[in-house]
Scaffold this motif. Structure first.
Motif, short mmCIF file in Angstrom:
data_model
loop_
_atom_site.label_atom_id
_atom_site.label_comp_id
_atom_site.label_asym_id
_atom_site.label_seq_id
_atom_site.Cartn_x
_atom_site.Cartn_y
_atom_site.Cartn_z
N GLU A 113 0.43 -1.31 0.12
CA GLU A 113 0.19 -0.12 0.04
C GLU A 113 0.60 1.10 -0.02
O GLU A 113 0.89 2.01 -0.24
N LEU A 114 2.48 1.08 0.94
CA LEU A 114 2.73 2.05 0.62
C LEU A 114 4.19 3.01 -0.36
O LEU A 114 4.07 3.72 -0.76
N VAL A 115 3.96 1.57 -1.54
CA VAL A 115 4.77 1.51 -2.34
C VAL A 115 3.64 2.45 -3.49
O VAL A 115 3.72 3.02 -4.19
N GLU A 116 2.53 1.88 -3.48
CA GLU A 116 0.98 2.26 -4.57
C GLU A 116 0.81 3.08 -4.88
O GLU A 116 0.56 4.60 -5.38
N ALA A 117 0.57 3.81 -3.10
CA ALA A 117 0.49 5.37 -3.29
C ALA A 117 1.48 6.48 -3.31
O ALA A 117 1.90 7.17 -3.44
N HIS A 118 3.37 6.01 -3.72
CA HIS A 118 4.30 6.72 -3.32
C HIS A 118 4.12 6.43 -5.33
O HIS A 118 4.75 7.71 -5.82
N LEU A 119 3.98 5.67 -5.66
CA LEU A 119 3.51 6.17 -6.96
C LEU A 119 2.25 6.81 -7.44
O LEU A 119 2.10 7.12 -8.71
N ALA A 120 1.24 6.46 -7.07
CA ALA A 120 0.70 7.79 -7.26
C ALA A 120 0.51 8.49 -7.68
O ALA A 120 -0.30 9.38 -8.27
N ALA A 121 1.40 9.18 -6.54
CA ALA A 121 1.16 10.90 -6.19
C ALA A 121 2.12 11.32 -7.34
O ALA A 121 3.78 10.48 -8.21
N THR A 122 1.37 12.27 -7.60
CA THR A 122 2.24 13.51 -7.97
C THR A 122 2.86 14.22 -7.25
O THR A 122 2.55 15.37 -6.63
N TRP A 123 4.54 14.01 -7.23
CA TRP A 123 5.38 14.93 -6.76
C TRP A 123 5.55 16.25 -7.31
O TRP A 123 5.50 16.26 -8.36
N ARG A 124 5.07 17.51 -6.48
CA ARG A 124 6.32 18.78 -6.71
C ARG A 124 7.31 19.09 -5.71
O ARG A 124 8.01 18.73 -4.59
N VAL A 125 8.61 19.49 -6.72
CA VAL A 125 9.71 19.94 -5.76
C VAL A 125 9.48 21.13 -5.27
O VAL A 125 9.78 22.50 -6.01
#
Length: 215
Positions: A113-125
């Protein structure tokens, strides 16, 4: 001096004879203000440096008066979240970090679940620091607050993907560090010969994707 914003008071503080430090109410406001200042930067503003809650505006006073630059900052409205049109920087990731299971357990979720949430997120610097090329990544899609390690490691390998608080980040080179390591990437994040040398610059969007990563 202060300047009213939509979420409170934006404070402008003198920082020597050639700069003004802008205190913002949130990391989100920093991102929006930095983006708006970059888009409307007048001649003579030589640097815009975001941090967790501030933006440092440096000027060449032979080209623009500090008072003029301060007035420009005070009247600039932060850009809306997600207004940047640039495609996200994609970083191939392998989720085999030493702290993956412990970080997931601390959050009450499974490692998957942690991995999937990290992959699903669009991150910004949000901002850069700590080491050349290290970007502090934030995301509206990321609901977790991850505790740092009780005792920092003396050696974190280059390319390690970590979590700390509400941030994610990638160590661009081997260094000490106290973030929880959940994976790794082969992406080169700092190249002194490149222009710009940092692959992740403030305001850039970032996505992690499953990919082949060397051992």
């Amino acid at each position: 001096m202060t300047a009213a914003t939509g979420t409170g008071a934006r404070r402008l503080l003198p920082s020597g004879e050639h700069a003004v430090l802008v205190e913002c109410g949130s990391a989100e406001e920093v991102l929006g203000l930095h983006a708006a200042l970059v888009a409307t930067r007048p001649d003579g503003v030589v640097d815009l440096v975001p941090a967790a809650r501030t933006v440092l505006v440096s000027v060449d006073t032979s080209r623009i008066a500090l008072e003029t630059a301060s007035a420009w900052v005070a009247r600039t409205e932060p850009a809306a979240a997600g207004s940047a049109a640039a495609e996200p920087v994609e970083l191939p990731a392998r989720y085999d970090g030493d702290d993956l299971a412990a970080a997931a357990d601390a959050l009450g979720i499974s490692p998957d679940e942690l991995v999937e949430a990290h992959l699903a997120a669009t991150w910004r610097v949000a901002f850069t620091g700590f080491a050349p090329g290290f970007g502090y990544l934030v995301s509206d899609d990321w609901p977790y607050d991850v505790p740092r390690l009780a005792s920092p490691r003396t050696r974190v390998p280059a390319g390690s993907i970590g979590l700390a608080g509400s941030y994610s980040g990638v160590y661009p080179r081997e260094s000490p560090g106290g973030w929880q390591l959940i994976g790794r990437t082969d992406a080169v994040l700092w190249d002194a010969a490149a222009d710009p040398p940092a692959r992740l610059v403030p305001g850039a969007a970032v996505r992690f994707v499953r990919g082949e990563v060397g051992s």
